[in-house]
Scaffold this active site. Structure first.
Site, PDB file in Angstrom:
ATOM      1  N   ASP A 139      -1.674  11.086  -1.838  1.00  0.00           N
ATOM      2  CA  ASP A 139      -1.761   9.786  -2.845  1.00  0.00           C
ATOM      3  C   ASP A 139      -2.332  10.430  -4.152  1.00  0.00           C
ATOM      4  O   ASP A 139      -2.137   9.639  -5.124  1.00  0.00           O
ATOM      5  CB  ASP A 139      -3.275   9.185  -2.296  1.00  0.00           C
ATOM      6  N   GLN A 189      -1.796   2.710  10.117  1.00  0.00           N
ATOM      7  CA  GLN A 189      -0.641   2.794   9.414  1.00  0.00           C
ATOM      8  C   GLN A 189       0.410   3.521  10.345  1.00  0.00           C
ATOM      9  O   GLN A 189       1.721   3.080   9.976  1.00  0.00           O
ATOM     10  CB  GLN A 189      -0.883   3.255   8.049  1.00  0.00           C
ATOM     11  N   ASN A 226      -4.991  12.813   0.706  1.00  0.00           N
ATOM     12  CA  ASN A 226      -4.136  11.959   1.291  1.00  0.00           C
ATOM     13  C   ASN A 226      -4.795  11.389   2.496  1.00  0.00           C
ATOM     14  O   ASN A 226      -6.205  11.414   2.644  1.00  0.00           O
ATOM     15  CB  ASN A 226      -2.876  12.950   2.103  1.00  0.00           C
ATOM     16  N   LYS A 227      -4.341  10.405   3.394  1.00  0.00           N
ATOM     17  CA  LYS A 227      -5.082   9.704   4.207  1.00  0.00           C
ATOM     18  C   LYS A 227      -6.092  10.590   5.054  1.00  0.00           C
ATOM     19  O   LYS A 227      -5.678  11.524   5.475  1.00  0.00           O
ATOM     20  CB  LYS A 227      -4.081   8.820   5.255  1.00  0.00           C
ATOM     21  N   ARG A 286      -7.376  -0.051  -6.758  1.00  0.00           N
ATOM     22  CA  ARG A 286      -7.777   1.091  -5.697  1.00  0.00           C
ATOM     23  C   ARG A 286      -8.024   2.230  -6.481  1.00  0.00           C
ATOM     24  O   ARG A 286      -7.204   2.425  -7.341  1.00  0.00           O
ATOM     25  CB  ARG A 286      -6.687   1.213  -4.953  1.00  0.00           C
ATOM     26  N   ARG A 331       0.995  -1.081  -0.072  1.00  0.00           N
ATOM     27  CA  ARG A 331       0.118  -0.189   0.054  1.00  0.00           C
ATOM     28  C   ARG A 331       0.878   1.142   0.057  1.00  0.00           C
ATOM     29  O   ARG A 331       2.143   1.218   0.322  1.00  0.00           O
ATOM     30  CB  ARG A 331      -0.899  -0.022   1.225  1.00  0.00           C
ATOM     31  N   GLY A 332       0.178   2.357  -0.402  1.00  0.00           N
ATOM     32  CA  GLY A 332       1.110   3.666  -0.259  1.00  0.00           C
ATOM     33  C   GLY A 332       1.231   3.914  -1.867  1.00  0.00           C
ATOM     34  O   GLY A 332       1.473   2.992  -2.728  1.00  0.00           O
ATOM     35  N   ALA A 333       1.055   5.092  -2.327  1.00  0.00           N
ATOM     36  CA  ALA A 333       0.777   5.572  -3.769  1.00  0.00           C
ATOM     37  C   ALA A 333       2.125   5.155  -4.474  1.00  0.00           C
ATOM     38  O   ALA A 333       1.866   4.352  -5.409  1.00  0.00           O
ATOM     39  CB  ALA A 333       0.840   7.088  -3.643  1.00  0.00           C
TER      40      ALA A 333
HETATM   41  O1  MRU Z   1      -4.580   3.625   2.175  1.00  0.00           O
HETATM   42  P1  MRU Z   1      -3.111   3.635   2.324  1.00  0.00           P
HETATM   43  O2  MRU Z   1      -2.604   3.052   3.306  1.00  0.00           O
HETATM   44  O3  MRU Z   1      -2.507   3.228   1.043  1.00  0.00           O
HETATM   45  O4  MRU Z   1      -2.788   5.168   2.299  1.00  0.00           O
HETATM   46  C1  MRU Z   1      -1.715   5.695   1.909  1.00  0.00           C
HETATM   47  C2  MRU Z   1      -1.331   7.081   2.592  1.00  0.00           C
HETATM   48  O5  MRU Z   1      -2.257   7.887   2.502  1.00  0.00           O
HETATM   49  C3  MRU Z   1      -0.243   7.703   3.097  1.00  0.00           C
HETATM   50  O6  MRU Z   1      -0.729   8.644   3.961  1.00  0.00           O
HETATM   51  C4  MRU Z   1       0.724   8.432   1.963  1.00  0.00           C
HETATM   52  O7  MRU Z   1       0.993   9.602   2.583  1.00  0.00           O
HETATM   53  C5  MRU Z   1       0.396   8.324   0.596  1.00  0.00           C
HETATM   54  S1  MRU Z   1       1.434   7.215  -0.051  1.00  0.00           S
HETATM   55  C6  MRU Z   1       3.134   8.100   0.177  1.00  0.00           C
END
Ligand code: MRU
Length: 347
Positions: A244, A203, A254-255, A98, A55-57
């Site tokens: 993201d 996370q 972002n999250k 996703r 996971r993570g962009a």
């Molecule tokens: O749902 P996730 O865990 O894939 O989301 C990831 C995020 O939102 C992270 O905070 C992140 O900043 C983006 S990826 C470097």
């Protein structure tokens, strides 16, 4: 990223290819177990993205590139037209995994453009394999450069707040938000990282805390709703988060929870930076056109398998929120540190 093992620290990437299998650090198991998940075909790689094994962009961007290489190598036959159909069905499945992180879409389009230049199926297969590895290498290098530029924002003694996990685990290596932190620590600066636990999937508590502990980077874990309090006490000097997706209008996906951190940072005069490689910048869409992933209500109703809310309770669970560009002090990219206006003008 360094990982402590019985034989000392070992350097790992989050995701890498071995022949036609994709290896990834299984993020569902951390911090309790360090295990490598191996996906043998592109459908398994798609499931790994969907189930957040990876996971993570930037990390899911690399997973998408590898998945396309697997899809190419799985094709049996020599007909280029049929191969194109097979690849376009694989691309659709990868993009479906996703919806919010842009890197996934960027990687599929970038790879497809390169693979489809080939004049035979064999050439396309070779191109796909070679380009997927180059994609991952470029992604790791972009994150390293984000660290080099971002490190200049971190002073001796800086206390940095971060949200979710935008570390090496969310990327191929180094991280986005955590890359400047990692390089500042490796360069000998004394710093402390405030880690938001990041409900509902935690996370921050599970991944960021684990990642920082692997390199002995000092950190303190806080409940998400404590960040504003620490900012008001003057205990946080700088906020760095990942992204993201950054849209054409300079807004940051972002999250979930990032938006409120940005607003409280502005209220307290604390610089708020977004670290992201160019592969996270969507040059096509404005923020109202981006889908925000709505995840299962069970992530809110249960913590680690234990139900915490009464039967019949209704929960909402958006995975991401949008922080308007006006709250962002600057974007840390592999090209340098840029103001929101500049980011908007370029697109
Ligand atoms: O749902 P996730 O865990 O894939 O989301 C990831 C995020 O939102 C992270 O905070 C992140 O900043 C983006 S990826 C470097």
């Amino acid at each position: 990223m360094l990982v402590k093992t019985g034989e000392g620290a070992k350097d790992y990437r989050t995701i890498w290819m071995e022949e036609t299998a994709v290896n990834m650090i299984d993020q569902r198991m951390l911090p309790h177990k360090f295990e490598i998940y191996r996906s043998k075909d592109y459908r398994e790689t798609v499931s790994a993205v969907r189930n957040m094994i990876v996971r993570g962009a930037p990390a899911i961007g690399a997973a998408a590139a590898y998945a396309l290489a697997q899809a190419a190598s799985e094709y049996k036959g020599a007909d280029m037209k049929e191969f194109e159909k097979h690849m376009s069905s694989a691309s659709a499945q990868i993009k479906w995994a996703r919806p919010t992180a842009y890197d996934l879409f960027y990687a599929v389009d970038d790879m497809t453009g390169k693979i489809m230049k080939a004049s035979s199926v064999n050439e396309a297969k070779e191109t796909a394999l070679a380009e997927s590895c180059l994609y991952a290498d470029r992604s790791a290098e972009s994150c390293r450069k984000i660290g080099v530029f971002g490190e200049s924002l971190i002073k001796e003694g800086s206390r940095i707040l971060t949200h979710c996990n935008a570390g090496a685990l969310a990327c191929v290596d180094y991280g986005t938000a955590l890359s400047p932190v990692r390089l500042a620590h490796r360069g000998g600066k004394k710093i402390n990282v405030f880690v938001d636990e990041t409900r509902p999937r935690l996370q921050g508590a599970k991944l960021t805390a684990w990642e920082l502990s692997q390199e002995d980077i000092p950190y303190v874990l806080i409940a998400d709703n404590a960040a504003g309090y620490f900012m008001s006490l003057g205990e946080i000097d700088l906020v760095i988060v990942g992204a993201d997706r950054v849209t054409k209008d300079g807004d940051v996906f972002n999250k979930i929870g990032t938006y409120e951190k940005a607003v409280v940072a502005k209220e307290n005069g604390i610089p708020f930076y977004v670290a992201a490689p160019e592969s996270t910048f969507d040059v096509r869409l404005n923020s109202e056109d981006v889908e925000i992933e709505e995840r299962s209500a069970d992530e809110i109703l249960y913590v680690d398998g234990v139900r915490i809310a009464p039967q019949g309770c209704v929960a909402r669970n958006p995975g991401f929120d949008v922080t308007p560009g006006r709250y962002v002090s600057g974007f840390i990219t592999e090209q340098g540190i840029q103001k929101t206006d500049k980011v908007k003008k370029k697109r």
